[in-house]
Enzyme design. Sequence first.
Site, short mmCIF file in Angstrom:
data_model
loop_
_atom_site.label_atom_id
_atom_site.label_comp_id
_atom_site.label_asym_id
_atom_site.label_seq_id
_atom_site.Cartn_x
_atom_site.Cartn_y
_atom_site.Cartn_z
N GLY A 34 34.76 51.29 53.05
CA GLY A 34 34.56 50.06 53.81
C GLY A 34 35.36 48.91 53.25
N SER A 35 34.78 47.73 53.28
CA SER A 35 35.51 46.52 52.94
C SER A 35 35.89 46.40 51.46
CB SER A 35 34.71 45.29 53.37
OG SER A 35 34.63 45.23 54.79
#
Length: 486
Positions: A213-214
Amino acid sequence: MNQPLRRASIFSLLLVLALLAWATYVQLARGASLRDNSHNSRVAISQYAGPLGDILAGGKPITGSASTDGALKYKRTYTDGKLWAPVIGYASQSYGSTQLEALDRQVLDGSDSRLKNPLEAVTRERSKPGDVITTINPAVQKAAYEGLGNKTGAAVALDPTTGAVLGLASTPSYDPGSFAGSSTKDQKAWLALQKDKKQPMLNRALRQTYPPGSTFKVLVAAAALENGLYSSVDEPTKSPDPYRLPGTVTDMRNENRSAPCKNATIRTALEYSCNTVFAKMAVDLGQSKVSAQAEKLGFDDSKLDIPVRAAKSLYPSGMNDSQTALSGMGQFDVTATPLQMAMVSSAIANDGKLMTPYEVDRSTDGTASALDRNQAKTYGEAMSKHTASELQSAMRTVVDEGTGTNAKIPGVTVGGKTGTAQHGENNSANPYAWFISYADAGGGHKVAVAVAVEDSDAARADISGGGLAGPIAKSMMKAALADSGS
């Protein structure tokens, strides 16, 4: 001697010679493999003929041995087995050994030739077993395990300056002492663990990969700075909001529609976790440059041993521009272990130099004499000192003002990045919550952490890296720095 008798004698002699040749072959060519075969009962009898050596953390044994009434006279015991199982594995009379219990078996059972004195070398008697000293900080390990609690996930803490593993937790965990023996009770405990759908025996810190993810945006930012796409984290990017995925009619938007993501600087984009900025940045760089940066940080390494082998973290190849855009925010087919993401944070904290992770400091002969000792090794120069300094600054902003405020530690410099990774068909499953961070208390006292929460009791709308994983990382960092005297 008549001819039939002579023929019978010669045939008998040939049989004796063939038998001698076969016995010699078995002893010399196959002796070692037969001796070490897991189905050879003499192996287990020899291994458990006496107390095993201990595995230690923080100077104290976390294993032991207990006498039994069977042919295998001793069995392995564990102190806080669930806490330590992800680090050391198990040693079972019935089911063999894994992880450190297997890799250091000859030291622990006394069969290592380095343990033998001259008389034992001649008589082949069992030597006094040795011990294995880990790098694990018990306070960090406890903080990770208790922080994860009933959640499914993993956490790793590294010393950025050496690569030493300070904590490595995976939940749910298991008690290796519950099946260390060979009784019916041990067999039932083993079978119950094998059938458990939560897979407590899976080492999620090393062997499970997740979409990062981020948290992966930090790596993309490193690639952008290293390749001159942007000169600093405070230079405005060329990033529309929304961003039309190349070759599609799909517009990518940000979770926070009011976030100042249009043409945002890298600092602002990390603070607000702007998907649009890093998706376009990955396309502007091209997958080959992002891939090169990922490999410098340990991705695509299928032989990362600490000494337990970690699963390969993957940055995919052969993507089109739309897929490359998704990879820029740690989605599409990007996968990483918690260990891998701790390595990313570690390299940034260590001014761009990535140290090879290791969890065994040394093995000994059972006294203070070391048989071998691990030295800190450089994995590689993951990025320039300038790039690392820029990312340290931007990650501090994430903790001071952005999505990572739950990781603040008074009086300590802390940088981090949150992540919420989507998965499941059409993103139907609850997202994974990530947090990677570093803390610097000055005087060379640093720690780097990665936490991944796979499943929790939180409602889908309440799942976030800062909310679920951030506090766990904070408690681990505080434990590591408190033990360093900071």
